[in-house]
Design an enzyme around this catalytic site. Structure first.
Site, PDB file in Angstrom:
ATOM      1  CG  ASN A  10      -1.767   1.200   1.364  1.00 42.10           C
ATOM      2  OD1 ASN A  10      -1.795   2.035   0.459  1.00 42.10           O
ATOM      3  ND2 ASN A  10      -2.466   1.310   2.482  1.00 42.10           N
ATOM      4  CD1 TRP A  11       3.626   0.992  -2.641  1.00 50.06           C
ATOM      5  CD2 TRP A  11       3.600   1.925  -4.668  1.00 50.06           C
ATOM      6  NE1 TRP A  11       4.346   0.176  -3.494  1.00 50.06           N
ATOM      7  CE2 TRP A  11       4.344   0.729  -4.737  1.00 50.06           C
ATOM      8  CE3 TRP A  11       3.444   2.686  -5.836  1.00 50.06           C
ATOM      9  CZ2 TRP A  11       4.940   0.277  -5.924  1.00 50.06           C
ATOM     10  CZ3 TRP A  11       4.027   2.243  -7.017  1.00 50.06           C
ATOM     11  CH2 TRP A  11       4.765   1.053  -7.057  1.00 50.06           C
ATOM     12  CG  HIS A 102      -5.823   1.786   5.284  1.00 49.12           C
ATOM     13  ND1 HIS A 102      -5.345   2.688   6.216  1.00 49.12           N
ATOM     14  CD2 HIS A 102      -4.819   0.911   5.058  1.00 49.12           C
ATOM     15  CE1 HIS A 102      -4.098   2.365   6.518  1.00 49.12           C
ATOM     16  NE2 HIS A 102      -3.754   1.283   5.827  1.00 49.12           N
ATOM     17  CD  GLU A 104      -2.786   5.326   6.804  1.00 52.20           C
ATOM     18  OE1 GLU A 104      -2.825   5.357   5.566  1.00 52.20           O
ATOM     19  OE2 GLU A 104      -1.817   4.859   7.446  1.00 52.20           O
ATOM     20  CD  GLU A 175      -3.311  -2.537   7.352  1.00 50.23           C
ATOM     21  OE1 GLU A 175      -2.187  -2.720   6.878  1.00 50.23           O
ATOM     22  OE2 GLU A 175      -4.013  -1.541   7.083  1.00 50.23           O
ATOM     23  N   GLY A 181       2.615   2.291  10.820  1.00 49.42           N
ATOM     24  CA  GLY A 181       3.566   3.387  10.667  1.00 49.42           C
ATOM     25  C   GLY A 181       4.272   3.777  11.960  1.00 49.42           C
ATOM     26  CB  SER A 220       5.416  -1.779  12.037  1.00 47.38           C
ATOM     27  OG  SER A 220       5.012  -0.434  12.273  1.00 47.38           O
TER      28      SER A 220
END
Ligand code: 13P
Length: 260
Positions: A10-11, A102, A104, A175, A181, A220
């Site tokens: 996932n960029w 996600h 985010e 996740e 992150g 991570s």
């Protein structure tokens, strides 16, 4: 193990078109053919930004080695929905797989469970492979409420999903928000325990097809921890953020998933 293993990069909001294309090209050049030939149950995906999809697309193929994935997908095909991009448009760009829900998006843009569920439903019906993300924030983990939190995310997302949509095209990514992150990975036993909980819930909700879904871990993931996570059991691969921006780190993680 017969379940499909996936490693998806996932960029996020990184890489302009030039560097995105260069990274995809390098990944394709470095994925050993034998890895994919010897292991038909392994799939590798990358999710660039929407605007880099067409730059990356020539380096991906629907049947491998790299799957082209979107980081999000609208809950409708078209209409008065400013800023949205739906399944028809993504399919036209060569995308067959989408990340949905996600953390985010849930946290920064307040995407509610009901919208996540609508996106999932619509994308599955449109023939997409979907990676549904779930995971608890730190305070919930500290209060030992992580299992019920994730189960509630699942039951809301699958609220009205027809049983026949539970197929190989449905993937779950666990996740934990506190691991994304942060450099703080869930321990293999924390990850594996949650994956077992998710699998048991899917089995109860959908029957054997539910119990057979690929469940990925994200948060991570690095070359240094990928093999240990795989060894914990019930982990079918990874959704990788930061480390997927580096071809050699990403491919080390792919190897760990293939060999685990
Ligand atoms: P990191 O690997 O950077 O923690 O990100 C994980 C993630 O959010 C993948 O979707």
């Amino acid at each position: 193990m017969t379940r499909v293993r996936w490693v998806i990069g996932n960029w996020k909001q990184n890489l302009l078109r030039g560097p995105a294309e260069a990274l995809a090209k390098r990944m394709v050049a470095e994925i050993p053919n034998q890895l994919l030939e010897a292991d038909h149950r392994l799939r590798i995906g990358i999710a660039p930004t929407f605007l880099a999809l067409d730059a990356v697309s020539p380096w991906t193929r629907p049947s491998g080695p790299l799957w082209l994935c979107a980081q999000d997908i609208a809950a409708q095909d078209q209409g008065a929905f400013t800023g949205e991009i739906g399944p028809e448009m993504l399919a036209e760009a060569g995308v067959k797989c989408a990340i949905i829900g996600h953390s985010e998006r849930r946290n920064h843009y307040r995407e509610p469970d009901i919208l996540v569920g609508a996106k999932l439903h619509h994308a599955l019906k449109a023939g997409f492979t979907c990676v549904l993300c779930v995971g608890e924030p730190l305070d919930v983990r500290n209060q030992n409420r992580h299992e019920s939190y994730v189960i509630s995310q699942l039951s809301n997302a699958f609220h009205q999903l027809e049983n026949e949509l539970c197929s190989e095209r449905l993937i779950i990514a666990y996740e934990p928000v506190w691991a994304i992150g942060t450099g703080k990975t869930a321990t293999p036993s924390q990850a594996s325990a949650m994956h077992r909980t998710i699998r048991a819930w899917l089995l109860e909700r959908f029957g054997p097809a539910g119990g057979d879904r690929s469940i990925l871990y994200g948060g991570s993931v690095k070359p240094a921890n990928a093999a240990t996570l795989m060894a914990a059991g019930d982990i079918d691969g990874f959704l990788v953020g930061g480390a997927s921006l580096d071809a050699s780190k990403f491919l080390d993680i792919v190897h760990a998933a293939a060999n685990g």
